[in-house]
Enzyme design. Structure first.
Site, short mmCIF file in Angstrom:
data_model
loop_
_atom_site.label_atom_id
_atom_site.label_comp_id
_atom_site.label_asym_id
_atom_site.label_seq_id
_atom_site.Cartn_x
_atom_site.Cartn_y
_atom_site.Cartn_z
N ILE A 91 0.84 -1.20 0.00
CA ILE A 91 0.00 0.00 0.00
C ILE A 91 0.88 1.24 0.00
O ILE A 91 1.87 1.32 0.72
CB ILE A 91 -0.92 0.03 1.24
CG1 ILE A 91 -1.91 -1.14 1.20
CG2 ILE A 91 -1.69 1.35 1.32
CD1 ILE A 91 -2.78 -1.21 2.44
N CYS A 92 0.48 2.24 -0.80
CA CYS A 92 1.12 3.55 -0.74
C CYS A 92 0.02 4.61 -0.79
O CYS A 92 -1.09 4.38 -0.32
CB CYS A 92 2.13 3.72 -1.88
SG CYS A 92 1.40 3.79 -3.52
N VAL A 93 0.30 5.76 -1.36
CA VAL A 93 -0.69 6.85 -1.40
C VAL A 93 -1.72 6.61 -2.50
O VAL A 93 -2.93 6.65 -2.26
CB VAL A 93 0.01 8.21 -1.63
CG1 VAL A 93 -1.03 9.32 -1.74
CG2 VAL A 93 0.98 8.50 -0.50
N THR A 135 3.85 3.86 -6.26
CA THR A 135 5.08 3.37 -5.62
C THR A 135 4.89 1.97 -5.05
O THR A 135 5.83 1.16 -5.03
CB THR A 135 5.55 4.32 -4.52
OG1 THR A 135 4.49 4.51 -3.57
CG2 THR A 135 5.94 5.67 -5.09
N MET A 177 -4.10 4.47 -0.56
CA MET A 177 -4.97 4.95 0.51
C MET A 177 -6.10 5.81 -0.02
O MET A 177 -7.15 5.95 0.64
CB MET A 177 -4.15 5.73 1.54
CG MET A 177 -3.20 4.86 2.37
SD MET A 177 -4.01 3.53 3.28
CE MET A 177 -4.89 4.47 4.53
#
Length: 371
Positions: free
Chosen positions: A77-79, A83, A105
């Site tokens: 998980i990233c933004v 990434t 997220m």
């Protein structure tokens, strides 16, 4: 910058939500530590290598491989899912079964999960684990109303369709500060009334007013309106048989904060006094009344429901007998205000337009509780 396609494979945020208790799934969050501490998926593990991954630098990830189990499925998980896709690709090259969560997220903030409420007929709880917001489908005889809807109307359309229910109204328990209300869009799209207490309506002109003692007919039953000011001046709670939909007045482990209409201490104390009186009013209901809150801060209880008698024993703020002690405790315990709450309130009050993309304002942790 590399031309590598990091877009597949991925896992949807809905699947991540459904599998949070799955011991075979390891949720790896690669965002920076401050961002992770502020807001993350319950049960995830943080490896703060986000800035490295932006530069397609995998040194930190490679050095941390012993922290990542190789006998589990990994979802990264990233933004926004870019990434994390790079990290998942690297992990697959090392032999891991790794995927990236779609839209990061940002996608997590849009997840809705439905729960049945045991022993309460005609109520479905719809939880947004990424924001702490809770809405409800209250239904009888093929008719239903949505209480505190989000902007994501398809979620309610789908739940209603599962039950063969026609949505006949939208209700907000108050003018929200942490998420943009879906009440007006739902009223427009479904051609149904949008109910709100006029005290909280500000500049809105397209709504159906509801006040203390009013009832809203749903099938052959009625929702009863109770004015419970404090969190906002126009906050209401709703009763449905043995259930109390308490909005942002009473939560499982806290109560609604009274400072989002203005942070001047005099005003906050006045609102906290109103909140104490509202809670005192709710305390007169039978102990076996099932409390269904409008937000949560800890989702270990699923669905988020408990008896009023339990809250009187376990919820310190709800159990206080002294008004002065309650007000002092509230004022001293207020946490950071919800992100973008002034902009969100302005939209929900009709002071700013409800435009495409406003849902991005509500992404982040929920801070509507008093502590």
């Amino acid at each position: 910058m590399s031309n590598t396609d990091y877009s597949k494979p991925t896992m949807s945020p809905d699947e991540v939500a459904a599998r949070r208790d799955d011991e075979e799934l390891f949720i790896l969050d690669v965002r920076n530590e401050d961002d992770y501490e502020e807001w993350h998926v319950e049960g995830s593990y943080n490896l703060p290598i986000y800035d490295q991954l932006l530069d397609e630098n995998f040194i930190g990830l490679e050095a941390s491989l012993d922290e990542i189990p190789n006998d589990k499925e990994i979802v990264v998980i990233c933004v926004a899912g870019v990434t994390s896709a790079r990290a998942a690709e690297f992990l697959r090259d090392q032999g891991y079964d790794a995927t990236s969560m779609d839209d990061g997220m940002n996608g997590w903030g849009r997840v809705h999960v439905s729960y049945e409420i045991e022993d309460i007929d005609g109520v479905t709880q719809i939880v947004r684990p990424g924001t702490g917001c809770i809405s409800y489908l209250v239904h009888d005889d093929n008719e239903g109303v949505i209480v505190d809807p989000s902007l994501y109307l398809d979620e309610y359309r789908d739940v209603a369709a599962d039950y063969g229910i026609e949505i006949v109204a939208a209700i907000d328990t108050h003018a929200h500060a942490d998420h943009v209300s879906g009440g007006r869009p739902m009223a427009d799209e479904f051609d149904v009334p949008y109910y709100l207490n006029p005290i909280d309506a500000a500049d809105l002109d397209e709504y159906a007013p509801i006040e203390d003692g009013d009832t809203i007919t749903v099938g052959d039953r009625e929702l009863e309106v109770i004015h419970t000011p404090g969190h906002t001046p126009g906050s209401i709670s709703l009763t449905w048989g043995d259930a109390l939909l308490s909005g942002d007045t009473l939560f499982i482990d806290s109560v609604g904060r009274p400072d989002l209409e203005g942070s001047d201490e005099t005003n906050v104390r006045e609102a906290a006094t109103e909140l104490f009186d509202s809670l005192d009013q709710l305390a007169t209901f039978p102990d076996d009344t099932v409390v269904l809150p409008g937000h949560f801060s800890d989702e270990e209880i699923r669905p988020l429901a408990t008896s009023l008698g339990t809250l009187e024993n376990d919820n310190q703020l709800f159990g206080m007998e002294s008004r002065d002690e309650f007000v002092d405790t509230i004022v001293e315990s207020l946490s950071d205000e919800p992100a973008n709450y002034n902009e969100i309130k302005a939209i929900n009050w009709g002071k700013e337009p409800l435009t495409e993309g406003v849902g991005e304002l509500e992404l982040g942790p929920n801070n509507c509780a008093a502590n």
